[in-house]
Scaffold this motif. Structure first.
Motif, short mmCIF file in Angstrom:
data_model
loop_
_atom_site.label_atom_id
_atom_site.label_comp_id
_atom_site.label_asym_id
_atom_site.label_seq_id
_atom_site.Cartn_x
_atom_site.Cartn_y
_atom_site.Cartn_z
N THR A 108 55.80 37.49 40.74
CA THR A 108 54.38 37.76 40.90
C THR A 108 53.69 36.73 41.79
OG1 THR A 108 54.31 38.78 38.71
CG2 THR A 108 52.21 38.11 39.66
N LYS A 109 54.00 35.47 41.57
CA LYS A 109 53.36 34.42 42.36
C LYS A 109 53.71 34.54 43.84
CE LYS A 109 52.81 29.40 42.72
NZ LYS A 109 53.21 28.08 42.17
N ALA A 110 55.00 34.78 44.11
CA ALA A 110 55.43 34.90 45.51
C ALA A 110 54.76 36.10 46.18
CB ALA A 110 56.94 35.05 45.57
N PHE A 111 54.69 37.23 45.47
CA PHE A 111 54.07 38.43 46.02
C PHE A 111 52.60 38.16 46.34
CE2 PHE A 111 51.73 42.46 45.15
CZ PHE A 111 52.16 43.15 46.27
N ARG A 112 51.89 37.58 45.40
CA ARG A 112 50.47 37.32 45.62
C ARG A 112 50.25 36.33 46.76
NH1 ARG A 112 48.58 36.73 39.25
NH2 ARG A 112 48.52 38.97 38.79
N THR A 113 51.11 35.33 46.84
CA THR A 113 50.97 34.34 47.90
C THR A 113 51.17 34.96 49.28
OG1 THR A 113 51.73 32.55 46.44
CG2 THR A 113 51.89 32.17 48.83
N ILE A 114 52.21 35.75 49.43
CA ILE A 114 52.50 36.39 50.72
C ILE A 114 51.42 37.43 51.04
CG2 ILE A 114 54.14 37.86 51.96
CD1 ILE A 114 56.35 36.45 50.27
N PHE A 115 51.00 38.19 50.04
CA PHE A 115 49.97 39.22 50.26
C PHE A 115 48.69 38.57 50.77
CE2 PHE A 115 46.70 42.27 49.41
CZ PHE A 115 47.32 43.50 49.49
N LYS A 116 48.28 37.48 50.13
CA LYS A 116 47.04 36.82 50.54
C LYS A 116 47.20 36.16 51.89
CE LYS A 116 43.24 34.07 48.82
NZ LYS A 116 42.64 33.39 47.65
N LYS A 117 48.37 35.63 52.18
CA LYS A 117 48.61 35.01 53.48
C LYS A 117 48.43 36.03 54.61
CE LYS A 117 52.23 32.78 56.23
NZ LYS A 117 53.65 32.34 56.25
N ILE A 118 48.88 37.25 54.38
CA ILE A 118 48.84 38.28 55.42
C ILE A 118 47.49 38.98 55.48
CG2 ILE A 118 49.81 40.52 56.10
CD1 ILE A 118 52.54 39.45 55.22
N THR A 119 46.88 39.25 54.33
CA THR A 119 45.64 40.04 54.31
C THR A 119 44.38 39.22 54.12
OG1 THR A 119 45.58 40.41 51.92
CG2 THR A 119 46.94 41.92 53.24
N GLY A 120 44.55 37.99 53.63
CA GLY A 120 43.38 37.19 53.34
C GLY A 120 42.73 37.50 52.01
N MET A 121 43.35 38.39 51.23
CA MET A 121 42.80 38.79 49.94
C MET A 121 43.92 38.85 48.91
SD MET A 121 40.49 42.02 51.22
CE MET A 121 39.70 42.25 49.63
N SER A 122 43.57 38.71 47.65
CA SER A 122 44.56 38.90 46.60
C SER A 122 44.84 40.39 46.46
CB SER A 122 44.04 38.35 45.26
OG SER A 122 43.02 39.19 44.75
N PRO A 123 45.98 40.78 45.91
CA PRO A 123 46.26 42.21 45.71
C PRO A 123 45.20 42.89 44.86
CG PRO A 123 48.27 40.94 45.43
CD PRO A 123 47.15 39.95 45.55
N VAL A 124 44.71 42.20 43.82
CA VAL A 124 43.69 42.79 42.95
C VAL A 124 42.39 43.02 43.71
CG1 VAL A 124 42.23 42.38 40.94
CG2 VAL A 124 44.68 41.83 40.84
N ASP A 125 41.97 42.02 44.48
CA ASP A 125 40.73 42.17 45.26
C ASP A 125 40.87 43.26 46.30
OD1 ASP A 125 39.53 40.17 43.81
OD2 ASP A 125 39.89 38.59 45.29
N TYR A 126 42.06 43.33 46.91
CA TYR A 126 42.29 44.37 47.92
C TYR A 126 42.17 45.75 47.29
CZ TYR A 126 44.33 46.77 51.91
OH TYR A 126 44.52 47.61 52.99
N ARG A 127 42.79 45.93 46.14
CA ARG A 127 42.75 47.23 45.46
C ARG A 127 41.32 47.61 45.10
NH1 ARG A 127 43.65 49.16 39.96
NH2 ARG A 127 44.64 51.21 40.03
N HIS A 128 40.55 46.69 44.61
CA HIS A 128 39.18 46.99 44.21
C HIS A 128 38.28 47.27 45.42
CE1 HIS A 128 40.23 45.51 40.16
NE2 HIS A 128 39.19 46.21 39.78
N LYS A 129 38.61 46.67 46.55
CA LYS A 129 37.78 46.89 47.73
C LYS A 129 38.08 48.22 48.41
CE LYS A 129 36.04 44.63 51.86
NZ LYS A 129 35.97 43.35 52.62
N TYR A 130 39.36 48.63 48.41
CA TYR A 130 39.73 49.79 49.20
C TYR A 130 40.17 51.02 48.41
CZ TYR A 130 39.35 46.69 53.16
OH TYR A 130 38.86 45.83 54.09
#
Length: 326
Positions: free
Chosen positions: A297-319
């Motif tokens: 989970t930590k690795a996924f969230r770190t890479i996701f935020k590095k690429i998108t600038g957002m956490s997966p949770v924030d991305y999901r809630h925004k889009y």
């Protein structure tokens, strides 16, 4: 001090000349208010001493002519107006000047449909570009060698920038302010101009589409293998063995062909798939994480935020509309 040259094309949109000048001179004022030296020397650069715009309703008097500029760090190409083929043609004398200064190290950025004049220089050939969505078909017809990315706000590659349509060029201006000064200064500029800032939040708009316009067939096959196996844990070593290329040579060839290392490519493909799932499915973040081949989970969230600038949770809630109201 950074030298910024805002060219003044014939048939330019007046606000796309005034706005960037205002942005960078305002940043100078912010710096001076802090007791710091101004950073930008901003000049309007023209082909003639008087440039009529909007059928003569406005007239701009450039600070200098193109031949007076001996060195510059950033060239801004404002939005054009009217018929694009004609607009490019009547401003053709800017083209060799832009090319020459880019070859000397100047960065170049187009605002909105200033991308047409930037593309006419050839500097966008083989590169990605943003412009106004309404002009997308015409742009592709005129410049088939440029990869236009629909809907993207900012495109940036090797010191050549372009922005989306209309007022979205303010995002590019903020991006450049942050690059040349600091995040803090970009935030201050955003507050002053009442703009929404989150440079990293622009990343979710970028739709990763792996570069395949190259002739290295084994690397294309490797790209397709990665894209077809997003749920698998793929290592660089496995790819090198699969395509019978030594690891170091494989990495060099992959980077040369795609502008990404194999690891970067694997990550971006997986995160792009994750973004789409988060946007359109009812799956939670953990389910999406497993679907794209991560179990940490930590690795996924770190890479996701590095690429998108957002956490997966924030991305999901925004889009994801359903998630936003959950």
């Amino acid at each position: 001090m950074k030298h910024i040259s805002i060219i003044v094309p014939n048939e330019a949109v007046p606000t796309s000349i005034v706005d960037p000048r205002y942005m960078f001179t305002a940043v100078n004022q912010f710096l001076e208010a802090r007791g710091q030296a101004p950073l930008f020397k901003v000049q309007l650069v023209g082909l003639t001493r008087d440039v009529p715009l909007n059928n003569g309703i406005f007239s701009v008097h450039p600070d200098v002519l193109v031949d007076d500029v001996k060195q510059t760090d950033l060239i801004l190409v404002p939005a054009l107006s009217g018929d694009m083929k004609r607009a490019v043609e009547i401003n053709r004398d800017f083209i060799p000047w832009i090319i020459r200064h880019h070859s000397r190290g100047a960065e170049v950025a187009s605002l909105c449909i200033g991308a047409f004049l930037l593309a006419a220089t050839g500097l966008l050939n083989g590169r990605e570009c943003s412009t106004h969505w309404l002009y997308a078909d015409e742009f592709r017809e005129m410049f088939p060698e440029v990869e236009l990315i629909d809907g993207r706000i900012i495109s940036e590659e090797q010191g050549v920038y372009s922005s989306g349509g209309a007022s979205s060029y303010w995002n590019l201006l903020l991006h450049l302010v942050e690059k040349y000064t600091s995040r803090e200064m970009a935030i201050q500029a955003a507050k002053f101009f009442a703009l929404e800032i989150d440079r990293k939040s622009q990343s979710p708009f970028i739709m990763f589409n792996g570069q395949k316009k190259h002739e290295d067939e084994p690397i294309k096959e490797a790209q397709e293998f990665i894209e077809s196996n997003i749920a698998e844990k793929i290592s660089v070593e496995e790819l090198a063995v699969k395509f019978a290329i030594g690891r170091r040579h494989f990495v060099r060839r992959f980077k040369k062909a795609t502008n990404n290392t194999p690891l970067e490519y694997i990550q971006r493909v997986k995160i792009e798939a994750a973004k789409k799932m988060l946007e359109s499915s009812n799956k939670n973040v953990t389910e999406v994480m497993y679907d794209v081949g991560y179990n940490d989970t930590k690795a996924f969230r770190t890479i996701f935020k590095k690429i998108t600038g957002m956490s997966p949770v924030d991305y999901r809630h925004k889009y994801n509309k359903e998630a936003a109201y959950a």
